[in-house]
Write a protein that holds these residues in place. Structure first.
Motif, PDB file in Angstrom:
ATOM      1  N   LEU A  93       0.834  -1.200   0.000  1.00 34.06           N
ATOM      2  CA  LEU A  93       0.000   0.000   0.000  1.00 34.06           C
ATOM      3  C   LEU A  93       0.870   1.252   0.000  1.00 34.06           C
ATOM      4  O   LEU A  93       0.435   2.320  -0.399  1.00 34.06           O
ATOM      5  CB  LEU A  93      -0.928   0.002   1.211  1.00 34.06           C
ATOM      6  N   GLY A  94       2.091   1.098   0.453  1.00 37.40           N
ATOM      7  CA  GLY A  94       3.046   2.192   0.480  1.00 37.40           C
ATOM      8  C   GLY A  94       4.444   1.639   0.616  1.00 37.40           C
ATOM      9  O   GLY A  94       4.630   0.483   1.000  1.00 37.40           O
ATOM     10  N   ARG A  95       5.400   2.452   0.256  1.00 41.24           N
ATOM     11  CA  ARG A  95       6.809   2.047   0.362  1.00 41.24           C
ATOM     12  C   ARG A  95       7.655   3.232   0.811  1.00 41.24           C
ATOM     13  O   ARG A  95       7.378   4.373   0.465  1.00 41.24           O
ATOM     14  CB  ARG A  95       7.358   1.592  -0.990  1.00 41.24           C
ATOM     15  N   LEU A  96       8.705   2.886   1.513  1.00 40.91           N
ATOM     16  CA  LEU A  96       9.712   3.859   1.919  1.00 40.91           C
ATOM     17  C   LEU A  96      10.967   3.579   1.107  1.00 40.91           C
ATOM     18  O   LEU A  96      11.474   2.455   1.111  1.00 40.91           O
ATOM     19  CB  LEU A  96      10.017   3.721   3.412  1.00 40.91           C
ATOM     20  N   PHE A  97      11.416   4.572   0.383  1.00 37.92           N
ATOM     21  CA  PHE A  97      12.662   4.467  -0.360  1.00 37.92           C
ATOM     22  C   PHE A  97      13.695   5.289   0.396  1.00 37.92           C
ATOM     23  O   PHE A  97      13.501   6.503   0.587  1.00 37.92           O
ATOM     24  CB  PHE A  97      12.492   4.978  -1.789  1.00 37.92           C
ATOM     25  N   PRO A  98      14.772   4.661   0.857  1.00 40.32           N
ATOM     26  CA  PRO A  98      15.767   5.369   1.663  1.00 40.32           C
ATOM     27  C   PRO A  98      16.401   6.537   0.908  1.00 40.32           C
ATOM     28  O   PRO A  98      16.433   6.555  -0.326  1.00 40.32           O
ATOM     29  CB  PRO A  98      16.810   4.298   1.968  1.00 40.32           C
ATOM     30  N   ALA A  99      16.925   7.457   1.664  1.00 40.97           N
ATOM     31  CA  ALA A  99      17.628   8.602   1.083  1.00 40.97           C
ATOM     32  C   ALA A  99      18.900   8.127   0.400  1.00 40.97           C
ATOM     33  O   ALA A  99      19.477   7.101   0.760  1.00 40.97           O
ATOM     34  CB  ALA A  99      17.967   9.606   2.181  1.00 40.97           C
ATOM     35  N   THR A 100      19.302   8.878  -0.598  1.00 45.41           N
ATOM     36  CA  THR A 100      20.585   8.655  -1.258  1.00 45.41           C
ATOM     37  C   THR A 100      21.370   9.952  -1.149  1.00 45.41           C
ATOM     38  O   THR A 100      20.859  10.951  -0.636  1.00 45.41           O
ATOM     39  CB  THR A 100      20.398   8.287  -2.746  1.00 45.41           C
ATOM     40  N   SER A 101      22.580   9.953  -1.659  1.00 48.59           N
ATOM     41  CA  SER A 101      23.360  11.187  -1.614  1.00 48.59           C
ATOM     42  C   SER A 101      22.741  12.264  -2.495  1.00 48.59           C
ATOM     43  O   SER A 101      22.977  13.449  -2.291  1.00 48.59           O
ATOM     44  CB  SER A 101      24.798  10.915  -2.051  1.00 48.59           C
ATOM     45  N   ALA A 102      21.911  11.851  -3.470  1.00 43.13           N
ATOM     46  CA  ALA A 102      21.319  12.811  -4.399  1.00 43.13           C
ATOM     47  C   ALA A 102      19.905  13.245  -4.032  1.00 43.13           C
ATOM     48  O   ALA A 102      19.422  14.250  -4.534  1.00 43.13           O
ATOM     49  CB  ALA A 102      21.303  12.216  -5.806  1.00 43.13           C
ATOM     50  N   ARG A 103      19.212  12.477  -3.174  1.00 45.64           N
ATOM     51  CA  ARG A 103      17.823  12.841  -2.859  1.00 45.64           C
ATOM     52  C   ARG A 103      17.430  12.379  -1.474  1.00 45.64           C
ATOM     53  O   ARG A 103      17.979  11.416  -0.960  1.00 45.64           O
ATOM     54  CB  ARG A 103      16.876  12.306  -3.914  1.00 45.64           C
ATOM     55  N   PRO A 104      16.455  13.080  -0.888  1.00 49.49           N
ATOM     56  CA  PRO A 104      15.976  12.674   0.440  1.00 49.49           C
ATOM     57  C   PRO A 104      15.169  11.382   0.348  1.00 49.49           C
ATOM     58  O   PRO A 104      14.839  10.911  -0.749  1.00 49.49           O
ATOM     59  CB  PRO A 104      15.088  13.846   0.868  1.00 49.49           C
ATOM     60  N   ALA A 105      14.838  10.839   1.484  1.00 44.62           N
ATOM     61  CA  ALA A 105      13.982   9.656   1.526  1.00 44.62           C
ATOM     62  C   ALA A 105      12.673   9.984   0.822  1.00 44.62           C
ATOM     63  O   ALA A 105      12.257  11.143   0.757  1.00 44.62           O
ATOM     64  CB  ALA A 105      13.730   9.241   2.967  1.00 44.62           C
ATOM     65  N   ARG A 106      12.027   8.946   0.320  1.00 45.50           N
ATOM     66  CA  ARG A 106      10.759   9.140  -0.389  1.00 45.50           C
ATOM     67  C   ARG A 106       9.757   8.109   0.095  1.00 45.50           C
ATOM     68  O   ARG A 106      10.079   6.934   0.203  1.00 45.50           O
ATOM     69  CB  ARG A 106      10.976   8.996  -1.879  1.00 45.50           C
ATOM     70  N   ILE A 107       8.569   8.576   0.406  1.00 47.93           N
ATOM     71  CA  ILE A 107       7.468   7.697   0.779  1.00 47.93           C
ATOM     72  C   ILE A 107       6.435   7.770  -0.338  1.00 47.93           C
ATOM     73  O   ILE A 107       5.991   8.862  -0.703  1.00 47.93           O
ATOM     74  CB  ILE A 107       6.862   8.102   2.132  1.00 47.93           C
ATOM     75  N   VAL A 108       6.099   6.599  -0.870  1.00 49.72           N
ATOM     76  CA  VAL A 108       5.121   6.513  -1.951  1.00 49.72           C
ATOM     77  C   VAL A 108       3.906   5.756  -1.431  1.00 49.72           C
ATOM     78  O   VAL A 108       4.037   4.686  -0.837  1.00 49.72           O
ATOM     79  CB  VAL A 108       5.707   5.791  -3.181  1.00 49.72           C
ATOM     80  N   VAL A 109       2.725   6.305  -1.676  1.00 53.14           N
ATOM     81  CA  VAL A 109       1.464   5.647  -1.336  1.00 53.14           C
ATOM     82  C   VAL A 109       0.807   5.250  -2.652  1.00 53.14           C
ATOM     83  O   VAL A 109       0.740   6.060  -3.589  1.00 53.14           O
ATOM     84  CB  VAL A 109       0.539   6.576  -0.517  1.00 53.14           C
TER      85      VAL A 109
END
Length: 111
Positions: A51-67
């Motif tokens: 239903l949702g996912r957490l994509f960890p931060a990388t050196s190029a972008r902050p963490a991302r939460i997708v619903v």
């Protein structure tokens, strides 16, 4: 007139804003996004449609939460239930990012 998609986006933003107000300075740098469906299984998925996912931060972008809108909408029929489920998903993902239990961020989590 507001479309169902726009309304769903608003549910995600409202849930994030409530958590940010609760967490204050402890709120992590995170982007929120809505996609219709997951693009494929992630290595950490357990044979269920997320239903949702957490994509960890990388050196190029902050963490991302997708619903994921469609899987959420198939699980509940009432718009209020959609809002409540979205709030739980956002809370669960932010809690995972912070390394805390969802109940620490929202005592009403899962109710």
């Amino acid at each position: 007139m507001v479309s169902r998609r726009d309304e769903f986006d608003d549910f995600v933003l409202d849930a994030a804003a409530r958590l940010e107000a609760t967490c204050g300075r402890a709120f992590p740098a995170v982007e929120f996004a809505v996609e219709d469906v997951p693009r494929g299984p992630a290595p950490w998925d357990h044979r269920e449609v997320p239903l949702g996912r957490l994509f960890p931060a990388t050196s190029a972008r902050p963490a991302r939460i997708v619903v994921y809108r469609r899987p959420v909408e198939t699980r509940v029929s009432d718009r209020r239930d959609v809002a409540a489920l979205v709030a739980d998903i956002v809370t669960e993902q932010v809690a995972g990012l912070l390394g805390v239990a969802p109940e620490e961020l929202d005592p009403g989590f899962g109710e």
